[in-house]
Design a protein around this motif. Sequence first.
Motif, mmCIF file in Angstrom:
data_model
loop_
_atom_site.group_PDB
_atom_site.id
_atom_site.type_symbol
_atom_site.label_atom_id
_atom_site.label_comp_id
_atom_site.label_asym_id
_atom_site.label_seq_id
_atom_site.Cartn_x
_atom_site.Cartn_y
_atom_site.Cartn_z
ATOM 1 N N PHE A 37 0.832 -1.204 0.000
ATOM 2 C CA PHE A 37 0.000 0.000 0.000
ATOM 3 C C PHE A 37 0.866 1.254 0.000
ATOM 4 O O PHE A 37 0.584 2.216 -0.719
ATOM 5 C CB PHE A 37 -0.966 0.002 1.186
ATOM 6 C CG PHE A 37 -1.945 1.150 1.151
ATOM 7 C CD1 PHE A 37 -2.853 1.272 0.108
ATOM 8 C CD2 PHE A 37 -1.955 2.105 2.152
ATOM 9 C CE1 PHE A 37 -3.749 2.336 0.064
ATOM 10 C CE2 PHE A 37 -2.853 3.164 2.121
ATOM 11 C CZ PHE A 37 -3.751 3.281 1.074
ATOM 12 N N LEU A 38 1.944 1.249 0.774
ATOM 13 C CA LEU A 38 2.874 2.385 0.784
ATOM 14 C C LEU A 38 3.468 2.599 -0.608
ATOM 15 O O LEU A 38 3.573 3.733 -1.084
ATOM 16 C CB LEU A 38 3.990 2.164 1.817
ATOM 17 C CG LEU A 38 3.551 2.210 3.279
ATOM 18 C CD1 LEU A 38 4.667 1.695 4.181
ATOM 19 C CD2 LEU A 38 3.127 3.613 3.683
ATOM 20 N N SER A 39 3.832 1.507 -1.254
ATOM 21 C CA SER A 39 4.361 1.585 -2.614
ATOM 22 C C SER A 39 3.316 2.139 -3.579
ATOM 23 O O SER A 39 3.633 2.969 -4.446
ATOM 24 C CB SER A 39 4.826 0.202 -3.079
ATOM 25 O OG SER A 39 5.274 0.250 -4.411
ATOM 26 N N SER A 46 -2.652 4.730 -5.369
ATOM 27 C CA SER A 46 -3.622 4.784 -4.266
ATOM 28 C C SER A 46 -3.447 6.076 -3.494
ATOM 29 O O SER A 46 -2.361 6.671 -3.510
ATOM 30 C CB SER A 46 -3.405 3.618 -3.289
ATOM 31 O OG SER A 46 -3.710 2.391 -3.887
ATOM 32 N N ASN A 47 -4.499 6.462 -2.830
ATOM 33 C CA ASN A 47 -4.454 7.608 -1.924
ATOM 34 C C ASN A 47 -4.889 7.139 -0.547
ATOM 35 O O ASN A 47 -5.927 6.473 -0.421
ATOM 36 C CB ASN A 47 -5.373 8.728 -2.398
ATOM 37 C CG ASN A 47 -4.800 9.443 -3.596
ATOM 38 O OD1 ASN A 47 -3.653 9.866 -3.570
ATOM 39 N ND2 ASN A 47 -5.584 9.581 -4.643
ATOM 40 N N PRO A 48 -4.138 7.499 0.478
ATOM 41 C CA PRO A 48 -4.511 7.058 1.823
ATOM 42 C C PRO A 48 -5.641 7.908 2.387
ATOM 43 O O PRO A 48 -5.826 9.061 1.990
ATOM 44 C CB PRO A 48 -3.226 7.281 2.626
ATOM 45 C CG PRO A 48 -2.576 8.443 1.939
ATOM 46 C CD PRO A 48 -2.892 8.253 0.473
ATOM 47 N N SER A 49 -6.385 7.339 3.309
ATOM 48 C CA SER A 49 -7.371 8.116 4.052
ATOM 49 C C SER A 49 -6.604 9.075 4.967
ATOM 50 O O SER A 49 -5.397 8.914 5.186
ATOM 51 C CB SER A 49 -8.245 7.189 4.904
ATOM 52 O OG SER A 49 -7.447 6.574 5.913
ATOM 53 N N ILE A 50 -7.302 10.052 5.503
ATOM 54 C CA ILE A 50 -6.666 10.987 6.439
ATOM 55 C C ILE A 50 -6.117 10.229 7.648
ATOM 56 O O ILE A 50 -5.013 10.524 8.112
ATOM 57 C CB ILE A 50 -7.650 12.087 6.884
ATOM 58 C CG1 ILE A 50 -8.004 12.993 5.710
ATOM 59 C CG2 ILE A 50 -7.086 12.902 8.040
ATOM 60 C CD1 ILE A 50 -6.846 13.800 5.156
ATOM 61 N N ASP A 51 -6.868 9.247 8.135
ATOM 62 C CA ASP A 51 -6.395 8.472 9.284
ATOM 63 C C ASP A 51 -5.089 7.747 8.976
ATOM 64 O O ASP A 51 -4.164 7.738 9.791
ATOM 65 C CB ASP A 51 -7.451 7.469 9.737
ATOM 66 C CG ASP A 51 -8.630 8.135 10.428
ATOM 67 O OD1 ASP A 51 -8.457 9.268 10.928
ATOM 68 O OD2 ASP A 51 -9.720 7.530 10.454
ATOM 69 N N ARG A 52 -5.010 7.148 7.798
ATOM 70 C CA ARG A 52 -3.766 6.457 7.427
ATOM 71 C C ARG A 52 -2.638 7.440 7.175
ATOM 72 O O ARG A 52 -1.488 7.165 7.493
ATOM 73 C CB ARG A 52 -3.989 5.573 6.205
ATOM 74 C CG ARG A 52 -4.745 4.318 6.552
ATOM 75 C CD ARG A 52 -4.739 3.354 5.426
ATOM 76 N NE ARG A 52 -5.310 2.099 5.876
ATOM 77 C CZ ARG A 52 -5.203 0.981 5.208
ATOM 78 N NH1 ARG A 52 -4.557 0.955 4.061
ATOM 79 N NH2 ARG A 52 -5.745 -0.114 5.658
ATOM 80 N N LEU A 53 -2.966 8.594 6.625
ATOM 81 C CA LEU A 53 -1.951 9.617 6.392
ATOM 82 C C LEU A 53 -1.381 10.111 7.727
ATOM 83 O O LEU A 53 -0.175 10.351 7.844
ATOM 84 C CB LEU A 53 -2.539 10.776 5.591
ATOM 85 C CG LEU A 53 -1.540 11.781 5.033
ATOM 86 C CD1 LEU A 53 -0.491 11.111 4.158
ATOM 87 C CD2 LEU A 53 -2.277 12.862 4.251
#
Length: 120
Positions: A37-39, A46-53
């Motif tokens: 996912f980071l890759s 992909s774009n992370p959610s705010i929580d994941r960011l």
Amino acid sequence: MELGEKLKAIRKAKNISLQNLSDATVKTSQTRISVSFLSDIENGRSNPSIDRLKIIAKALNTSVSYFIEDSETTLFGGAIEDTEFLPVIELLRDFKDWSIEDKKELLYYLKAKKVIRDNK
């Protein structure tokens, strides 16, 4: 610079592998963000959610705003796009907590360096 490019730039500037970043996310939040996912984020898939960011930012010891602000609106402007400048930005993040002597010393050095560059 896009979010993924910023993630890759700061990760590389800090000499952190994708695996190490993934490991750091679980240490800071109890939630592992996978290497794949980071890759995908770094490569714009992909774009992370705010929580994941927030988790990623915490694992990298940076702010969420680093990832979402336009470089033109940041304090350092276009310099943020220079990946060699990222370690400098990291060192200055706690500048407000420096002693007045340390702040004066840094300012003196920067002024002296500018004089030297200007007189070459």
